[in-house]
Design a protein around this motif. Sequence first.
Motif, PDB file in Angstrom:
ATOM      1  N   ALA A 172      -2.190  -7.801  -2.012  1.00 58.23           N
ATOM      2  CA  ALA A 172      -3.533  -7.214  -2.011  1.00 58.23           C
ATOM      3  C   ALA A 172      -3.591  -5.953  -1.151  1.00 58.23           C
ATOM      4  O   ALA A 172      -4.190  -4.947  -1.540  1.00 58.23           O
ATOM      5  N   ARG A 173      -2.934  -6.002  -0.009  1.00 57.11           N
ATOM      6  CA  ARG A 173      -2.947  -4.830   0.875  1.00 57.11           C
ATOM      7  C   ARG A 173      -2.169  -3.672   0.252  1.00 57.11           C
ATOM      8  O   ARG A 173      -2.594  -2.513   0.363  1.00 57.11           O
ATOM      9  N   CYS A 174      -1.033  -3.953  -0.396  1.00 57.17           N
ATOM     10  CA  CYS A 174      -0.261  -2.895  -1.077  1.00 57.17           C
ATOM     11  C   CYS A 174      -1.086  -2.243  -2.181  1.00 57.17           C
ATOM     12  O   CYS A 174      -1.120  -1.014  -2.290  1.00 57.17           O
ATOM     13  N   VAL A 175      -1.732  -3.048  -2.994  1.00 54.31           N
ATOM     14  CA  VAL A 175      -2.559  -2.513  -4.080  1.00 54.31           C
ATOM     15  C   VAL A 175      -3.681  -1.660  -3.502  1.00 54.31           C
ATOM     16  O   VAL A 175      -3.971  -0.569  -4.005  1.00 54.31           O
ATOM     17  N   SER A 176      -4.299  -2.144  -2.447  1.00 52.04           N
ATOM     18  CA  SER A 176      -5.380  -1.403  -1.813  1.00 52.04           C
ATOM     19  C   SER A 176      -4.896  -0.054  -1.289  1.00 52.04           C
ATOM     20  O   SER A 176      -5.544   0.981  -1.507  1.00 52.04           O
ATOM     21  N   TYR A 187      -5.068   5.557  -1.259  1.00 51.40           N
ATOM     22  CA  TYR A 187      -4.369   6.606  -0.516  1.00 51.40           C
ATOM     23  C   TYR A 187      -4.604   8.001  -1.108  1.00 51.40           C
ATOM     24  O   TYR A 187      -4.892   8.941  -0.351  1.00 51.40           O
ATOM     25  N   PRO A 188      -4.523   8.184  -2.434  1.00 52.13           N
ATOM     26  CA  PRO A 188      -4.794   9.525  -2.980  1.00 52.13           C
ATOM     27  C   PRO A 188      -6.220  10.010  -2.694  1.00 52.13           C
ATOM     28  O   PRO A 188      -6.426  11.184  -2.385  1.00 52.13           O
ATOM     29  N   MET A 189      -7.190   9.096  -2.771  1.00 51.17           N
ATOM     30  CA  MET A 189      -8.570   9.493  -2.469  1.00 51.17           C
ATOM     31  C   MET A 189      -8.708   9.902  -1.009  1.00 51.17           C
ATOM     32  O   MET A 189      -9.397  10.869  -0.691  1.00 51.17           O
ATOM     33  N   ASP A 190      -8.052   9.183  -0.130  1.00 50.68           N
ATOM     34  CA  ASP A 190      -8.101   9.517   1.292  1.00 50.68           C
ATOM     35  C   ASP A 190      -7.420  10.855   1.555  1.00 50.68           C
ATOM     36  O   ASP A 190      -7.892  11.649   2.380  1.00 50.68           O
ATOM     37  N   LYS A 246       2.186  11.563  -0.016  1.00 47.70           N
ATOM     38  CA  LYS A 246       3.016  11.952   1.119  1.00 47.70           C
ATOM     39  C   LYS A 246       2.512  11.222   2.369  1.00 47.70           C
ATOM     40  O   LYS A 246       1.340  11.314   2.722  1.00 47.70           O
ATOM     41  N   GLY A 247       3.390  10.477   3.011  1.00 46.70           N
ATOM     42  CA  GLY A 247       3.025   9.722   4.203  1.00 46.70           C
ATOM     43  C   GLY A 247       2.572   8.304   3.949  1.00 46.70           C
ATOM     44  O   GLY A 247       2.169   7.601   4.871  1.00 46.70           O
ATOM     45  N   VAL A 248       2.634   7.855   2.685  1.00 42.67           N
ATOM     46  CA  VAL A 248       2.168   6.508   2.374  1.00 42.67           C
ATOM     47  C   VAL A 248       3.032   5.430   3.031  1.00 42.67           C
ATOM     48  O   VAL A 248       2.540   4.347   3.350  1.00 42.67           O
ATOM     49  N   ALA A 249       4.302   5.715   3.278  1.00 44.29           N
ATOM     50  CA  ALA A 249       5.197   4.712   3.881  1.00 44.29           C
ATOM     51  C   ALA A 249       4.705   4.300   5.268  1.00 44.29           C
ATOM     52  O   ALA A 249       4.718   3.105   5.612  1.00 44.29           O
ATOM     53  N   GLY A 250       4.260   5.258   6.048  1.00 48.62           N
ATOM     54  CA  GLY A 250       3.743   4.939   7.373  1.00 48.62           C
ATOM     55  C   GLY A 250       2.500   4.074   7.308  1.00 48.62           C
ATOM     56  O   GLY A 250       2.319   3.149   8.105  1.00 48.62           O
ATOM     57  N   SER A 251       1.648   4.377   6.342  1.00 51.65           N
ATOM     58  CA  SER A 251       0.446   3.575   6.160  1.00 51.65           C
ATOM     59  C   SER A 251       0.801   2.153   5.737  1.00 51.65           C
ATOM     60  O   SER A 251       0.220   1.179   6.225  1.00 51.65           O
ATOM     61  N   LEU A 252       1.745   2.037   4.816  1.00 53.33           N
ATOM     62  CA  LEU A 252       2.185   0.708   4.372  1.00 53.33           C
ATOM     63  C   LEU A 252       2.801  -0.079   5.525  1.00 53.33           C
ATOM     64  O   LEU A 252       2.570  -1.283   5.658  1.00 53.33           O
TER      65      LEU A 252
END
Length: 140
Positions: free
Chosen positions: A50-54, A59-62, A83-89
């Motif tokens: 659920a967190r990955c899907v979220s 992320y693109p909207m943010d 770009k930078g999604v890995a850190g957020s994940l």
Amino acid sequence: FVIRGGGEKKGAVAATVEEDESTTKEAGPIQLFVKTLKEARRHLMAAGVARCVSIFTMYPMDTIKTRMQMEQANALRLTGLYKGVAGSLFGQVPYGVLTFGSYEMYKTTLLNALPNVKPVLVYALSAVLGDITGSGWLCP
């Protein structure tokens, strides 16, 4: 646990639950933790998914929102949306697993420990405890 059939009460068969003493006496804190994880693995996996899907959905909207706030030219461009999604994940997935997984464990434990308390209060307390548990990952 061992379930044994009991006597009948008003047409229904009563069952008694007895703890299997051999596993209770031998179980230390590590074994208890592993047992709890095994019992909650469905909740933990669901929380991670659920967190990955979220994250991947929002992320693109943010990213676009941040570009607009920074008044960048062509803020709606599609390049670099992730770009930078890995850190957020890395931060958010364990947070979600800890928060939602521990919520289910707190809820089950508290419902059994506090049978005379209204369930809605137990759910609220479980949510608060779950969020505190998850926050320990983001803000140690």
